[in-house]
Write a protein that holds these residues in place. Structure first.
Motif, PDB file in Angstrom:
ATOM      1  N   GLU A  92       0.851  -1.189   0.000  1.00 25.59           N
ATOM      2  CA  GLU A  92       0.000   0.000   0.000  1.00 25.59           C
ATOM      3  C   GLU A  92       0.883   1.234   0.000  1.00 25.59           C
ATOM      4  OE1 GLU A  92      -2.560  -0.075   3.388  1.00 25.59           O
ATOM      5  OE2 GLU A  92      -3.383  -2.027   2.907  1.00 25.59           O
ATOM      6  N   ASP A  93       0.344   2.338  -0.478  1.00 19.70           N
ATOM      7  CA  ASP A  93       0.997   3.638  -0.445  1.00 19.70           C
ATOM      8  C   ASP A  93       2.409   3.557  -1.008  1.00 19.70           C
ATOM      9  OD1 ASP A  93      -1.326   4.684   0.793  1.00 19.70           O
ATOM     10  OD2 ASP A  93      -0.585   4.000   2.742  1.00 19.70           O
ATOM     11  N   GLU A  94       3.405   3.983  -0.209  1.00 21.34           N
ATOM     12  CA  GLU A  94       4.794   4.019  -0.658  1.00 21.34           C
ATOM     13  C   GLU A  94       5.322   2.631  -1.011  1.00 21.34           C
ATOM     14  OE1 GLU A  94       6.688   5.697   2.713  1.00 21.34           O
ATOM     15  OE2 GLU A  94       6.160   7.744   2.191  1.00 21.34           O
ATOM     16  N   GLU A  95       4.850   1.608  -0.294  1.00 20.42           N
ATOM     17  CA  GLU A  95       5.363   0.259  -0.498  1.00 20.42           C
ATOM     18  C   GLU A  95       4.966  -0.320  -1.851  1.00 20.42           C
ATOM     19  OE1 GLU A  95       3.921  -1.651   2.997  1.00 20.42           O
ATOM     20  OE2 GLU A  95       5.409  -0.700   4.263  1.00 20.42           O
ATOM     21  N   ALA A  96       3.921   0.230  -2.476  1.00 19.12           N
ATOM     22  CA  ALA A  96       3.476  -0.266  -3.779  1.00 19.12           C
ATOM     23  C   ALA A  96       4.467   0.095  -4.879  1.00 19.12           C
ATOM     24  CB  ALA A  96       2.095   0.288  -4.103  1.00 19.12           C
ATOM     25  N   ASP A  97       5.320   1.068  -4.629  1.00 14.97           N
ATOM     26  CA  ASP A  97       6.253   1.543  -5.650  1.00 14.97           C
ATOM     27  C   ASP A  97       7.706   1.180  -5.343  1.00 14.97           C
ATOM     28  OD1 ASP A  97       6.923   2.978  -8.014  1.00 14.97           O
ATOM     29  OD2 ASP A  97       7.468   4.715  -6.803  1.00 14.97           O
ATOM     30  N   LEU A  98       7.939   0.241  -4.457  1.00 17.33           N
ATOM     31  CA  LEU A  98       9.304  -0.134  -4.097  1.00 17.33           C
ATOM     32  C   LEU A  98       9.925  -1.045  -5.143  1.00 17.33           C
ATOM     33  CD1 LEU A  98       9.022  -1.161  -0.325  1.00 17.33           C
ATOM     34  CD2 LEU A  98       9.714   1.023  -1.259  1.00 17.33           C
ATOM     35  N   GLU A  99      11.194  -0.798  -5.432  1.00  9.03           N
ATOM     36  CA  GLU A  99      12.002  -1.758  -6.184  1.00  9.03           C
ATOM     37  C   GLU A  99      12.927  -2.397  -5.155  1.00  9.03           C
ATOM     38  OE1 GLU A  99      14.096   0.149  -9.395  1.00  9.03           O
ATOM     39  OE2 GLU A  99      12.350   1.385  -9.846  1.00  9.03           O
ATOM     40  N   ILE A 100      13.073  -3.713  -5.207  1.00 10.58           N
ATOM     41  CA  ILE A 100      13.888  -4.434  -4.243  1.00 10.58           C
ATOM     42  C   ILE A 100      15.064  -5.066  -4.983  1.00 10.58           C
ATOM     43  CG2 ILE A 100      13.930  -6.305  -2.543  1.00 10.58           C
ATOM     44  CD1 ILE A 100      10.783  -5.911  -2.467  1.00 10.58           C
ATOM     45  N   GLU A 101      16.272  -4.840  -4.485  1.00 11.36           N
ATOM     46  CA  GLU A 101      17.483  -5.369  -5.109  1.00 11.36           C
ATOM     47  C   GLU A 101      18.381  -6.004  -4.052  1.00 11.36           C
ATOM     48  OE1 GLU A 101      18.360  -5.319  -8.375  1.00 11.36           O
ATOM     49  OE2 GLU A 101      16.613  -4.155  -9.028  1.00 11.36           O
ATOM     50  N   ARG A 102      19.094  -7.059  -4.439  1.00 10.01           N
ATOM     51  CA  ARG A 102      20.158  -7.651  -3.610  1.00 10.01           C
ATOM     52  C   ARG A 102      21.472  -7.255  -4.248  1.00 10.01           C
ATOM     53  NH1 ARG A 102      18.585 -12.982  -0.576  1.00 10.01           N
ATOM     54  NH2 ARG A 102      16.341 -12.762  -0.498  1.00 10.01           N
ATOM     55  N   ILE A 103      22.253  -6.465  -3.535  1.00  6.35           N
ATOM     56  CA  ILE A 103      23.465  -5.871  -4.093  1.00  6.35           C
ATOM     57  C   ILE A 103      24.657  -6.295  -3.238  1.00  6.35           C
ATOM     58  CG2 ILE A 103      24.599  -3.691  -4.692  1.00  6.35           C
ATOM     59  CD1 ILE A 103      21.760  -2.462  -4.920  1.00  6.35           C
ATOM     60  N   PRO A 104      25.780  -6.694  -3.880  1.00  8.96           N
ATOM     61  CA  PRO A 104      26.969  -7.078  -3.111  1.00  8.96           C
ATOM     62  C   PRO A 104      27.426  -5.955  -2.185  1.00  8.96           C
ATOM     63  CG  PRO A 104      27.229  -7.675  -5.429  1.00  8.96           C
ATOM     64  CD  PRO A 104      25.980  -6.838  -5.327  1.00  8.96           C
ATOM     65  N   LEU A 105      27.875  -6.335  -0.990  1.00  7.76           N
ATOM     66  CA  LEU A 105      28.281  -5.353   0.020  1.00  7.76           C
ATOM     67  C   LEU A 105      29.355  -4.404  -0.511  1.00  7.76           C
ATOM     68  CD1 LEU A 105      28.076  -4.192   2.863  1.00  7.76           C
ATOM     69  CD2 LEU A 105      29.655  -5.990   3.631  1.00  7.76           C
ATOM     70  N   ASP A 106      30.340  -4.896  -1.233  1.00  3.22           N
ATOM     71  CA  ASP A 106      31.385  -4.015  -1.769  1.00  3.22           C
ATOM     72  C   ASP A 106      30.792  -2.955  -2.694  1.00  3.22           C
ATOM     73  OD1 ASP A 106      33.308  -5.406  -0.387  1.00  3.22           O
ATOM     74  OD2 ASP A 106      34.032  -6.533  -2.117  1.00  3.22           O
ATOM     75  N   GLU A 107      29.817  -3.345  -3.512  1.00  2.00           N
ATOM     76  CA  GLU A 107      29.165  -2.389  -4.412  1.00  2.00           C
ATOM     77  C   GLU A 107      28.344  -1.368  -3.620  1.00  2.00           C
ATOM     78  OE1 GLU A 107      25.919  -2.415  -8.044  1.00  2.00           O
ATOM     79  OE2 GLU A 107      27.124  -4.225  -7.717  1.00  2.00           O
ATOM     80  N   VAL A 108      27.703  -1.833  -2.549  1.00  3.58           N
ATOM     81  CA  VAL A 108      26.912  -0.932  -1.706  1.00  3.58           C
ATOM     82  C   VAL A 108      27.818   0.120  -1.061  1.00  3.58           C
ATOM     83  CG1 VAL A 108      25.551  -0.841   0.423  1.00  3.58           C
ATOM     84  CG2 VAL A 108      25.034  -2.554  -1.307  1.00  3.58           C
TER      85      VAL A 108
END
Length: 172
Positions: A92-108
């Protein structure tokens, strides 16, 4: 609250934030819904709502007082490990527009240092995770989820409760 991490990848969300007029990379987070709510329970709820994930292990990464000259707002960032999928409530609301990614820690870490990740809570939590991983060769010195939270904010939920007579909770 948030900071899920699994197999050297960090789960981040990318969502639009109206005050800054653009999408930001963030860790899953939310507010404590009720006065006295257990912060790790709130973190579990937010992780499931925003990402459809649960975690078997939780620890405290860092506590941050965001702007002590202006507000008593404080956040506790948890490390969620050994992730697994759970039923995600209908967004709902803001959560409906979330993109979820798993990114390597070094890249983060590179994303923090090059200015791609600017959310203060995310920066603090992600850099604490990177420091803990590099300094200890693994997470061994992080605090237990029951560790005292000296600066835990209570005023917002108390104000909300007093305005509504206790019938409504703060938005998660």
């Amino acid at each position: 609250m948030g900071g899920p991490h699994d197999e050297d990848r960090v789960v981040l969300i990318h969502q639009y934030r109206h005050p800054v007029g653009r999408r930001l990379w963030e860790i899953p987070a939310g507010l404590l819904d009720e006065p006295g709510e257990d912060p790790v329970d709130a973190a579990r709820r937010e992780l499931a709502e925003e990402t459809g994930l649960g975690a078997r292990r939780w620890s405290v990464l860092v506590d941050v007082v965001l702007s002590p000259g202006f507000t008593d707002e404080s956040v506790r960032v948890f490390l969620a490990e050994d992730l697994y999928e759970v039923d995600r409530p209908a967004p709902e609301d803001e959560e409906a527009d979330l993109e979820i990614e798993r990114i390597p820690l070094d890249e983060v870490v590179s994303m923090v240092l090059n200015g791609t990740i600017v959310n203060a809570t995310a920066v603090a939590g992600l850099m604490a995770l990177a420091a803990a991983r590099s300094r200890m060769g693994g997470v061994g010195e992080l605090r237990d989820v029951t560790a005292p939270w000296v600066d835990r904010p209570d005023r917002f939920s108390e104000r909300k409760r007093s305005r509504t007579g206790g019938d409504e909770a703060a938005r998660a």
